[in-house]
Design a protein around this motif. Sequence first.
Motif, PDB file in Angstrom:
ATOM      1  N   ALA A 177      40.383  37.844  33.037  1.00 10.96           N
ATOM      2  CA  ALA A 177      40.831  39.063  32.362  1.00 10.96           C
ATOM      3  C   ALA A 177      41.929  38.768  31.343  1.00 10.96           C
ATOM      4  CB  ALA A 177      41.331  40.067  33.400  1.00 10.96           C
ATOM      5  N   LEU A 178      42.819  37.845  31.714  1.00  7.47           N
ATOM      6  CA  LEU A 178      43.897  37.461  30.792  1.00  7.47           C
ATOM      7  C   LEU A 178      43.329  36.832  29.532  1.00  7.47           C
ATOM      8  CD1 LEU A 178      46.937  37.093  30.235  1.00  7.47           C
ATOM      9  CD2 LEU A 178      46.796  34.900  31.426  1.00  7.47           C
ATOM     10  N   LEU A 179      42.336  35.957  29.691  1.00  5.90           N
ATOM     11  CA  LEU A 179      41.706  35.337  28.536  1.00  5.90           C
ATOM     12  C   LEU A 179      41.016  36.384  27.660  1.00  5.90           C
ATOM     13  CD1 LEU A 179      40.065  32.182  30.188  1.00  5.90           C
ATOM     14  CD2 LEU A 179      42.038  32.207  28.658  1.00  5.90           C
ATOM     15  N   THR A 180      40.365  37.345  28.305  1.00  4.99           N
ATOM     16  CA  THR A 180      39.585  38.343  27.571  1.00  4.99           C
ATOM     17  C   THR A 180      40.469  39.334  26.834  1.00  4.99           C
ATOM     18  OG1 THR A 180      37.779  38.182  29.185  1.00  4.99           O
ATOM     19  CG2 THR A 180      37.826  40.134  27.767  1.00  4.99           C
ATOM     20  N   PHE A 181      41.451  39.877  27.535  1.00  9.49           N
ATOM     21  CA  PHE A 181      42.250  40.954  26.953  1.00  9.49           C
ATOM     22  C   PHE A 181      43.563  40.464  26.339  1.00  9.49           C
ATOM     23  CE2 PHE A 181      39.787  42.906  30.457  1.00  9.49           C
ATOM     24  CZ  PHE A 181      38.989  43.742  29.691  1.00  9.49           C
ATOM     25  N   GLY A 182      44.050  39.326  26.814  1.00  8.29           N
ATOM     26  CA  GLY A 182      45.331  38.842  26.318  1.00  8.29           C
ATOM     27  C   GLY A 182      45.294  38.383  24.878  1.00  8.29           C
ATOM     28  N   SER A 183      44.107  37.957  24.428  1.00  6.91           N
ATOM     29  CA  SER A 183      44.016  37.446  23.057  1.00  6.91           C
ATOM     30  C   SER A 183      43.766  38.544  22.029  1.00  6.91           C
ATOM     31  CB  SER A 183      42.877  36.416  22.975  1.00  6.91           C
ATOM     32  OG  SER A 183      41.635  37.014  23.309  1.00  6.91           O
ATOM     33  N   GLN A 184      43.532  39.782  22.460  1.00 15.06           N
ATOM     34  CA  GLN A 184      43.177  40.842  21.529  1.00 15.06           C
ATOM     35  C   GLN A 184      44.333  41.275  20.635  1.00 15.06           C
ATOM     36  OE1 GLN A 184      41.432  44.007  23.852  1.00 15.06           O
ATOM     37  NE2 GLN A 184      39.548  42.855  24.262  1.00 15.06           N
ATOM     38  N   GLU A 185      45.557  41.003  21.070  1.00 16.36           N
ATOM     39  CA  GLU A 185      46.722  41.393  20.276  1.00 16.36           C
ATOM     40  C   GLU A 185      47.088  40.357  19.228  1.00 16.36           C
ATOM     41  OE1 GLU A 185      47.976  44.406  20.645  1.00 16.36           O
ATOM     42  OE2 GLU A 185      46.480  44.729  22.218  1.00 16.36           O
ATOM     43  N   LEU A 186      46.397  39.213  19.230  1.00 18.09           N
ATOM     44  CA  LEU A 186      46.707  38.139  18.293  1.00 18.09           C
ATOM     45  C   LEU A 186      46.053  38.391  16.945  1.00 18.09           C
ATOM     46  CD1 LEU A 186      46.112  35.080  20.667  1.00 18.09           C
ATOM     47  CD2 LEU A 186      48.309  36.156  20.110  1.00 18.09           C
ATOM     48  N   GLU A 189      37.777  26.949  36.684  1.00 21.80           N
ATOM     49  CA  GLU A 189      36.863  26.276  35.767  1.00 21.80           C
ATOM     50  C   GLU A 189      35.769  27.236  35.305  1.00 21.80           C
ATOM     51  OE1 GLU A 189      35.235  22.842  37.598  1.00 21.80           O
ATOM     52  OE2 GLU A 189      37.076  21.665  37.494  1.00 21.80           O
ATOM     53  N   THR A 190      35.241  28.002  36.265  1.00 16.13           N
ATOM     54  CA  THR A 190      34.172  28.949  35.939  1.00 16.13           C
ATOM     55  C   THR A 190      34.665  30.008  34.968  1.00 16.13           C
ATOM     56  OG1 THR A 190      33.153  28.623  38.110  1.00 16.13           O
ATOM     57  CG2 THR A 190      32.528  30.605  36.902  1.00 16.13           C
ATOM     58  N   ALA A 191      35.844  30.577  35.245  1.00 10.99           N
ATOM     59  CA  ALA A 191      36.388  31.630  34.379  1.00 10.99           C
ATOM     60  C   ALA A 191      36.573  31.124  32.953  1.00 10.99           C
ATOM     61  CB  ALA A 191      37.721  32.132  34.944  1.00 10.99           C
ATOM     62  N   LEU A 192      37.111  29.913  32.804  1.00 12.76           N
ATOM     63  CA  LEU A 192      37.370  29.369  31.470  1.00 12.76           C
ATOM     64  C   LEU A 192      36.071  29.065  30.737  1.00 12.76           C
ATOM     65  CD1 LEU A 192      39.277  28.350  29.315  1.00 12.76           C
ATOM     66  CD2 LEU A 192      39.425  26.169  30.526  1.00 12.76           C
ATOM     67  N   PHE A 193      35.136  28.401  31.416  1.00  9.04           N
ATOM     68  CA  PHE A 193      33.891  28.013  30.744  1.00  9.04           C
ATOM     69  C   PHE A 193      33.021  29.229  30.443  1.00  9.04           C
ATOM     70  CE2 PHE A 193      29.678  25.825  30.546  1.00  9.04           C
ATOM     71  CZ  PHE A 193      29.965  25.075  29.415  1.00  9.04           C
ATOM     72  N   VAL A 194      33.003  30.198  31.362  1.00  4.28           N
ATOM     73  CA  VAL A 194      32.242  31.421  31.110  1.00  4.28           C
ATOM     74  C   VAL A 194      32.811  32.167  29.914  1.00  4.28           C
ATOM     75  CG1 VAL A 194      31.816  33.745  32.018  1.00  4.28           C
ATOM     76  CG2 VAL A 194      31.301  31.741  33.421  1.00  4.28           C
ATOM     77  N   TRP A 195      34.133  32.266  29.849  1.00  6.41           N
ATOM     78  CA  TRP A 195      34.774  32.949  28.724  1.00  6.41           C
ATOM     79  C   TRP A 195      34.411  32.265  27.412  1.00  6.41           C
ATOM     80  CZ3 TRP A 195      38.633  31.215  25.266  1.00  6.41           C
ATOM     81  CH2 TRP A 195      39.204  32.218  24.460  1.00  6.41           C
ATOM     82  N   ALA A 196      34.477  30.933  27.389  1.00  2.24           N
ATOM     83  CA  ALA A 196      34.154  30.195  26.169  1.00  2.24           C
ATOM     84  C   ALA A 196      32.681  30.347  25.817  1.00  2.24           C
ATOM     85  CB  ALA A 196      34.501  28.720  26.350  1.00  2.24           C
ATOM     86  N   SER A 197      31.817  30.313  26.828  1.00  3.23           N
ATOM     87  CA  SER A 197      30.384  30.412  26.571  1.00  3.23           C
ATOM     88  C   SER A 197      29.990  31.801  26.094  1.00  3.23           C
ATOM     89  CB  SER A 197      29.598  30.052  27.838  1.00  3.23           C
ATOM     90  OG  SER A 197      28.217  30.120  27.616  1.00  3.23           O
ATOM     91  N   VAL A 198      30.595  32.835  26.681  1.00  6.06           N
ATOM     92  CA  VAL A 198      30.305  34.206  26.252  1.00  6.06           C
ATOM     93  C   VAL A 198      30.726  34.401  24.805  1.00  6.06           C
ATOM     94  CG1 VAL A 198      30.961  36.623  26.577  1.00  6.06           C
ATOM     95  CG2 VAL A 198      30.342  35.220  28.552  1.00  6.06           C
TER      96      VAL A 198
END
Length: 284
Positions: free
Chosen positions: A54-63, A130-139
């Motif tokens: 969730a942090l990866l998904t929503f945290g980068s939206q303010e950048l 690992e799953t959260a990071l790779f899934v986020w990058a792959s999505v």
Amino acid sequence: MFGNYLIGLREGLEASLVVCILVAYLVKTGRRDALRPVWTGIAIACGISLAFGALLTFGSQELTFEAQELLGGSLSIVSVGLVTWMVFWMKRTARHLKAELQGKLDAALAMGTGALVATAFLAVGREGLETALFVWASVRASGEGSSAPLIGVLLGIATAIVLGWLFYRGALRINLAKFFTWTGGMLVIVAAGVLAYGVHDLQEARFLGGLNSRAFDISATIPPDSWYGTLLKGVFNFQPDPTVLQLVVWLLYVVPVLALFLAGSRRPPAPTPRTAPVSTADVG
């Protein structure tokens, strides 16, 4: 979508196997009293993994756009490094995973409740992060603005949970070494696409040059919005107009990594007594 399903299945099955081995060992050794701290550690690991995603998904939206691309490209490359290490590690240790986990669990049982929670957390948490990071990058790589990649991941994880339960119940037996070899090879192809996409992100962030230097452009032959273009992008993160740098990085990754992975798979195994395929039904 298939590529993301494969990620969810592969990573989810690893975590499911870890859980099955831990729980089955405690049950078969008569230590059901230790199940609660083990499940607590597993729940904490799952919660932290979800929070990280969730942090990866929503945290980068303010950048800013360039900052988002720089972050996305950097984390994509990191995720490819992690998943490459995981593929080779799992291939090497699949047959010995049960003994390794049981040894750690024995030590934790001797130390008390806190050690049991920590053991379960570390065993599952590494897979979850690992799953959260790779899934986020792959999505990001295979379908921004679409729910299909995420649905694929969730279906893969759901399948892995069902398979894990069947393993635990002894209703399913497969050769895990072969399973991880086949899925590992396919995952290397998926990771290569994520890596190329990460490089493109860094080019858009102006961290790397060559954004306008196209290696080729076959968009007219394989339109990105066609069913086959969508299929190729979903499975292999295919891009019909990659930059020269993207193509070079893709080749420099996929050729040696896949060759090393498959070469290791062809090594003749040491002579051993004939046994049944690896299964968590044998735990204990």
